[in-house]
Each structure stands twice: as structure tokens, then as C-alpha cells.
Design an enzyme around this catalytic site. Structure first.
Site, short mmCIF file in Angstrom:
data_model
loop_
_atom_site.label_atom_id
_atom_site.label_comp_id
_atom_site.label_asym_id
_atom_site.label_seq_id
_atom_site.Cartn_x
_atom_site.Cartn_y
_atom_site.Cartn_z
N THR A 1 -20.02 -75.31 51.05
CA THR A 1 -19.28 -75.79 51.94
C THR A 1 -19.31 -75.80 53.56
O THR A 1 -18.88 -74.82 53.72
CB THR A 1 -17.91 -75.97 51.91
OG1 THR A 1 -17.43 -73.97 51.22
CG2 THR A 1 -17.51 -76.85 50.65
N GLU B 1 -13.00 -75.20 66.65
CA GLU B 1 -13.63 -73.89 67.21
C GLU B 1 -15.37 -74.92 67.27
O GLU B 1 -15.49 -76.10 67.14
CB GLU B 1 -14.15 -72.65 65.61
CG GLU B 1 -14.71 -73.98 64.19
CD GLU B 1 -15.43 -72.56 63.89
OE1 GLU B 1 -14.58 -71.67 63.55
OE2 GLU B 1 -15.70 -73.44 62.15
N TYR C 1 -4.39 -65.10 63.31
CA TYR C 1 -4.96 -63.64 62.64
C TYR C 1 -5.27 -62.81 63.76
O TYR C 1 -5.78 -61.15 63.78
CB TYR C 1 -6.03 -63.43 61.09
CG TYR C 1 -7.23 -63.30 61.09
CD1 TYR C 1 -6.38 -61.33 61.01
CD2 TYR C 1 -8.35 -62.73 61.30
CE1 TYR C 1 -7.38 -60.02 60.97
CE2 TYR C 1 -8.89 -61.86 61.60
CZ TYR C 1 -9.24 -61.05 61.12
OH TYR C 1 -10.10 -59.29 60.81
N HIS C 2 -6.38 -63.29 64.33
CA HIS C 2 -7.69 -62.64 65.48
C HIS C 2 -7.08 -62.19 66.74
O HIS C 2 -7.40 -61.51 67.07
CB HIS C 2 -8.46 -63.59 66.06
CG HIS C 2 -9.95 -63.97 64.67
ND1 HIS C 2 -9.58 -65.29 64.07
CD2 HIS C 2 -11.03 -63.96 64.34
CE1 HIS C 2 -10.95 -65.06 63.38
NE2 HIS C 2 -11.28 -64.23 63.19
N ASP D 1 4.07 -48.77 52.75
CA ASP D 1 3.07 -49.70 54.05
C ASP D 1 3.20 -48.84 55.35
O ASP D 1 4.45 -48.25 55.35
CB ASP D 1 4.45 -50.81 53.79
CG ASP D 1 3.76 -51.77 54.60
OD1 ASP D 1 3.21 -51.59 55.51
OD2 ASP D 1 4.46 -52.49 54.05
N SER E 1 -7.83 -67.56 65.89
CA SER E 1 -6.49 -67.77 64.73
C SER E 1 -5.50 -66.97 65.43
O SER E 1 -5.79 -65.61 65.85
CB SER E 1 -7.41 -68.11 63.34
OG SER E 1 -7.37 -66.09 63.53
N LYS F 1 -4.99 -59.17 66.31
CA LYS F 1 -6.61 -57.95 66.16
C LYS F 1 -6.82 -57.59 67.64
O LYS F 1 -7.09 -56.40 68.50
CB LYS F 1 -7.96 -58.53 65.73
CG LYS F 1 -8.27 -58.48 64.34
CD LYS F 1 -7.77 -56.94 63.82
CE LYS F 1 -8.09 -57.31 62.11
NZ LYS F 1 -8.13 -55.61 61.73
N ARG G 1 -18.80 -66.59 49.49
CA ARG G 1 -18.83 -67.85 48.97
C ARG G 1 -19.60 -69.19 48.63
O ARG G 1 -19.70 -69.14 47.95
CB ARG G 1 -17.24 -68.88 50.38
CG ARG G 1 -17.09 -69.58 49.96
CD ARG G 1 -15.25 -69.48 50.94
NE ARG G 1 -16.04 -69.31 51.92
CZ ARG G 1 -16.80 -71.18 53.11
NH1 ARG G 1 -16.59 -71.84 52.78
NH2 ARG G 1 -16.99 -70.63 54.35
N THR H 1 -12.26 -56.97 65.02
CA THR H 1 -13.33 -58.34 64.66
C THR H 1 -14.25 -59.03 65.94
O THR H 1 -13.85 -58.98 66.86
CB THR H 1 -11.81 -59.31 63.82
OG1 THR H 1 -13.28 -60.85 63.93
CG2 THR H 1 -10.92 -59.92 64.56
N ASP I 1 -2.92 -47.35 50.61
CA ASP I 1 -3.01 -49.15 50.73
C ASP I 1 -0.91 -49.23 49.75
O ASP I 1 -0.55 -48.10 48.95
CB ASP I 1 -3.62 -49.28 49.25
CG ASP I 1 -3.52 -50.85 49.70
OD1 ASP I 1 -4.80 -51.12 50.70
OD2 ASP I 1 -3.58 -51.57 49.40
#
Lengths: 383, 383
Positions: free
Chosen positions: A253, A328, A181-182, A74, A179, A185, A241, A144, A31
Site C-alpha cells: 500500500t 503531505e 506526533y511530529h 513512567d 502530525s 518532537k 510493512r 525524527t 519502561d
């Protein structure tokens, strides 16, 4: 069997490392602590106070007699990664070591580029290092469910058989990530698939749903082993959350209409799924895809469940539909398959009122640590 | 209309820039010259001696009275890119500015990472710069037919309608790219598609086949305007490479069985296709995909055609099946659609004996510049 857990200081990685260690695997953690660094950058913090990893590992050793090796660095640094692999000689590599927040990747150009370069280069390095020296090692890579987006047809596990103009082929399932990020992946999945095909590597892509819960048998053993629990607008995910919002009296929310349906799973199933993947590795040359979730919920349904559970223990819980910061579909068809892991023996921990109670109690215990200014989403998808 | 051609010093980019300039567009070229740098790194050279771009542009101005602006720099440098866009204010951006060789990307880990980071980050920067300041600008992006791989069903243009378990959706066509380079283009496609969806940008992805030929009306006007012609094992592509091999008496190197079928087009059609895309832009929010080729050939068929054309002008041409350095299907179904550009008015230059004669004559004219040690492929896909 030796298992290297990359990203073993994170939420899923930490729980997985301890679980595998307990189950008799010889575990190493690699890590860079960049996740803790990003917390500092954004001035957010896990609800639960997590100890430095060195202390965590010492306590684990004291409690169980088991040693987990630690490699700090890293994987985008190839020389470092290669050195660690030669030192540890893993039989399997569990790769959680990526930037994993969609809002983080959408902050601005710099964060989008950081996310894609970090994730893609780290995984490329891993593939090349395996090709060079550990071609038989099994890569268990965290993908994901968000890679699929929300198509109007059933979501299969990685591949789909298509009949078209009288011919037929089984092809990679089309991806519609939501996104930066997605997207990273999806890039990873294509890269790993190719590496398996040309170099004969073996890999399992775990297309994981949204993980909830904080306790596993191992992380619950001691306060120093406690896992992180994020509630902020960048790293916090639905359910976890919501429970924290309920605990501090903040409205839950729900972004937009709340009809967004996703796959979910308990963190106790995350760790078990990883073990199942390791225990029955992919074949040489095989790029195997498992959809890793146990139940489908809409975000609105989850909020209602938390509201109900909260009320039952005396909390006043309000559900608030806020403007959706993401772009979305808020009402859509969603039916994803998840039989591969069940066939390997996964016995799911389905979402229950006792799990919600436990999460709410956790949230209540640490509610003084909540920074309410970090709860609402600040990152928007729209230009 | 102002058109910025990124990568305008390269093979397709240079021909396109001159063609658009001739047709009345106000053209700017953005280029980092890294392609010439890679030639130096690999010690390879275009068969045709190409002039420095400043001389090329001066001659173009002298011959036609037309000025093409030049911006020297790299689009992975966001500050530079953003400055150029504000200075030039393009109505359309043609993006050829990527590392475009599959073998180059497969040399080693460093070249794979370079290719993916260079291509993905350059394109991300472009998308963010457009989002910030030029959301109505039309991005015309060079993709590749190689993104699709060789599925056993017909290849559609970017999307496919799938019926599955009684439901139906139109989804991105599944991708099976065959090199680290082709993967980078798939990553780009996903990124651009997403940017169109969330920011309302307009983009056309030109999934181009293998380009052949060297002459266009414009580059043929003067020796100083001559285009590059690559024959080496890294940057040389089929047909162009075969003609040069024929000219120097080198056997035509067909990799493996030669049944690999691909889409091909004449460089005179490349430039026309780009203009057609610019002239009828994608709608805001639309990610439009055109398959940009005019004919399908197998590599073995092409070699036979070159051998025949060579013999007709007195060359002794041998076809040699060499070990395939790539991992790819050598006999397969391949049927790709290409109607979008035809519908916009493309009138193809089909491969003819006169084109082969012209290419063979070109190759013969410059054959003293050939370095035979660079012809055979040195980069292998296998580990």
C-alpha cells in the site's frame, strides 16, 4: 559507563539496550510498557511474538552473563524518574520513551493531547531531573527527520546559517512537522535546546529517519530476544510493512503518488549511531543535532524494490496506490544532510537485496500471525 | 459578529472585551479566573483594585446598555469548551487564555509543566473544537515577540524566505524562545500552523510585544471597570513596573546591562490590533502572523525615560542595574518588522510624556497598595 535506556522495551530501545550491553556498557532499562498497552487498545500485535521483558532480560543474562537493570514506571511521574536516576546514576540517558506513531497521534483529540503531553512532560521531567542532580549526564534524545517536513531547500543538521538583509546568523532549522506526533518532537527539541542554553546541560538530538529491519546481532541470538516488527496501519512503517504485506499476499500500500521521499536506516545502524553519540558526548551547554539516516528513498521506490525482491523468491507482489490518509506533499524536493554521524565513524548498512530477503523470510515465517484487517490505514488527517 | 474572548478577565483580555463590545461586536468572555488564583498563590496583587468580573460586567451593562456573556470554566476541559462554543456560536475567537508570565513558568518544574500543559492543551482543545463544529471561525491567538528571541538578523513576521545552496523557500521564522512560557507559545504556533494546513482552519497569531499603560477609553469609564496593573517580580512587566517603582520611591530595577531591546505597545493599540485582525480575517487554511508592537526600546532607555518623567513631576527616581535573573543577551542586534498591522490601518499611540505622566499618576494614586517585598525578582533562570 552507565547508560539508562528509557523506552528500552520498544523496537529501537530493545535493540539498543542489548547492543550497548554487549559492547560493555552497564545498561539499565526504564519502561512503562505503555507501548504494549496501546497494542492492546488498538487490538494490534507485533508480527514477531515478543516475550515479557523480564524473560527477555533473564535470557540475555543466561546467554551473556550480563545484567540489565529494569525500572518499571513512567517518566511523566517525576518522583519515580528522580528515584531511578539516583539509584542508577547514569552517565548517559538514551531517551526513546515517547509515543512515536504519527497515525496514533491523529486518531482524535484525546490521542493528540496524550501524545503531546506524554512526550513533552516526560522530556521536561528528564531535563529538570538532570538539572537538579545530574547536570553532567549526556542526554541522547530520539527526534525524527519528520521535524523538518519537506522544505524546498537542503535540510541541514539542526541549524542553518541564514544571510538576510546583509546580516548573518546561525539559527535553529525551521520546522514543518506533519502530525501531532511530529509536532511533539519539535516541542521537545525547543525545550531541550533551551535547557542546554540556560542550565549548561549536554544533549544530542538524533533526528532519526524511518528504521527498517528486525535483526541485530544481539536480538538474533535467541527466540526469546526477538524484536518487535509492526505492520499495522498505526505502528507499522514503510519497508517493514511492505515486506509483511508481500509475505501474506497483500498488495503493497503506497499512499498517494508515492513520491514522498524520506531518510531511512537499518536498525543495526540505529544502535551504532546511539553508541557513537554516547561515546563522543555533546559539550556542556551544547544542543547537538545529528540527522540519523543513511539513505534517501521515495516510498514508491521502496515498494518497487520489495516487489522485485519478493518476486525473486517466488512471491506474487502487487503495488497498489491507495488514497493517502495523510496530508503531505507527494512529489517534492528532498535533500537532507547526514554527515555528522558518518564523521564520527558510522559505517552504514545500506539497503540490500539480502536485507530484503531476510525481512521477507522473517515475514513469511510469522505470516500466520498477521491480522489482515489491521493493514490498511484507518486514521485520516483530513477533517 | 460574535466574538468570544478567552481570558477576558485578564489585563489584555478585559480591555479587549470592552473595546469590542463598545465597537458593536457581540462579546462573550470565557475565563477560569486562574490568573486571580495565581495572584493568591504568590501573594501578589494588582496595584489597581479590580472588581469581580460579574460586577464589572453589570456596571458595563448599566453604563452602556451592552451585555457581555460570561462563561466561567477552563478550556483545558474540552467538554466545557465545546458546550460554550455551541451555546455562543462565535464568528471569531480571541485567545488570551494562557499562563503568560515568563518568571512564573521558571519558578520550578511544576510551574514549567503547568505552563506548557495548560497553554498547549487549551489551544489544542480549541483547534479540535473548531475543526469539529466551527471550521470557518477565525482564531485570533495571542503569541509573543519573545518567540523569536534575539537573532542577529532582521525579524520578519512569522516567515522568512531563505536562499540556500541555490534553492529558495519561505519557511517558518526560526524560534529561540527564552523561557518555559515563551516555549509554550512556540509550541502553540507550530500546532496552530499545522491545524490550519490540514483542516483548513483560519488563524492569526499576534506576536505581541510588551504592553504598557492601564487606561483605555472603556476601562477608564468607571472605577469598577478599572484594569489590572501588575508590578510584582513575576507578573509585572517593564515600563508599568518602572512607573510604579518611581511612584513609591523604589529604584527602577534594570536587569543587567539594560541593553535588552524589545517591541512595546500601548494597551490602546492592543485592543485596536485585535479588532483589525478580526475585521480582516485570515483566509481558510491560512496561518497568518502579525508582529504586534509599535516601537522598539531597550529596557535601559525605558528606565531613563521614566526617571526623566518622574523627576519632572517632582519624584526622586534612581535607576539601579541589578543582577539579571534571566539568561538573555544584554547587548544585541534587534530589528523586527511590524508592517502587517500598520498596513491594515493601525495608528499607533507612541510612547509619550503624557502617557508616562498618566501612568505615574495612576501609580501614585494607588501607591499605598504596593507591597515592596514583591518588587524585586525572586525567580532565577540559572540552575
Amino acid at each position: 559507563m552507565k547508560v539508562l535506556v528509557i523506552g528500552g522495551d520498544g523496537y529501537c530501545g530493545w535493540a539498543t539496550a542489548l547492543y550497548l550491553s554487549k559492547r560493555g556498557y552497564e545498561v539499565g532499562i526504564l519502561d512503562s510498557f505503555v507501548r504494549r498497552h496501546w497494542d492492546l487498545e488498538l487490538c494490534v500485535e507485533t508480527l514477531t511474538p515478543i516475550a515479557p521483558i523480564q524473560q527477555r532480560l533473564q535470557r540475555w543474562h543466561d546467554l551473556t552473563g550480563k545484567t540489565i537493570d529494569l525500572f518499571v514506571g513512567d517518566i511523566t511521574n517525576y518522583a519515580f524518574l528522580d528515584k531511578v536516576l539516583h539509584q542508577f546514576e547514569p552517565g548517559a540517558i538514551v531517551h526513546f520513551g515517547e509515543q512515536r506513531s504519527a497515525p496514533f497521534s491523529m486518531i482524535d483529540r484525546e490521542h493528540a493531547v496524550l501524545t503531546q503531553v506524554n512526550n513533552v512532560v516526560g522530556t521536561l521531567n528528564l531535563l529538570y531531573a538532570m538539572k537538579e542532580s545530574f547536570p553532567d549526564c549526556h542526554l541522547v534524545k530520539l527526534g525524527t527527520m519528520g521535524e523538518y517536513g519537506t522544505p524546498n531547500i537542503d535540510i541541514e543538521e539542526g541549524y542553518i546559517t541564514i544571510e538576510h538583509n546583509g546580516r548573518k546568523d546561525t539559527l535553529p532549522y525551521p520546522k514543518q512537522p506533519g502530525s501531532m506526533y511530529h509536532l511533539s518532537k519539535v516541542h521537545d527539541s525547543h525545550n531541550i535546546h533551551f535547557a542546554c542554553k540556560i542550565w549548561g546541560l549536554r544533549a544530542t538530538d538524533l533526528n532519526q529517519g524511518v528504521v527498517y529491519g528486525v535483526l541485530t546481532d544481539e536480538t538474533g541470538m535467541d527466540e526469546l530476544l526477538i524484536n518487535r516488527l509492526d505492520y499495522d496501519g498505526v505502528f507499522g512503517t514503510a519497508l517493514n510493512r511492505f515486506c509483511i504485506q508481500a509475505a501474506v499476499g497483500h498488495p503493497l500500500t503506497v499512499y498517494g503518488k508515492g513520491g514522498q521521499t524520506r531518510g531511512f536506516l537499518d536498525i543495526r545502524d540505529t544502535v551504532r549511531c546511539v553508541e557513537l553519540a554516547i561515546a563522543t558526548p555533546a559539550n556542556p551547554g551544547e544542543f547537538r543535532v545529528f540527522n540519523q539516516f543513511t539513505e534517501l528513498f521515495s516510498v514508491g521506490d521502496l515498494a518497487d524494490m520489495v516487489a522485485k525482491a519478493g518476486s525473486a523468491i517466488g512471491l506474487k507482489v502487487e503495488v497498489q496506490h491507495t488514497e493517502n490518509p495523510r496530508i503531505e506533499r507527494e512529489e517534492h524536493y528532498f535533500n537532507a544532510k547526514n554527515t555528522n554521524l558518518l564523521d564520527l565513524g558510522l559505517q552504514p548498512h545500506y539497503l540490500s537485496s539480502s536485507l530484503l530477503d531476510s525481512l521477507l523470510n522473517f515475514a513469511t515465517k510469522y505470516k500466520d500471525r498477521v491480522d489482515e484487517s489491521q493493514i490498511l490505514p484507518k486514521v485520516k488527517w483530513r477533517r
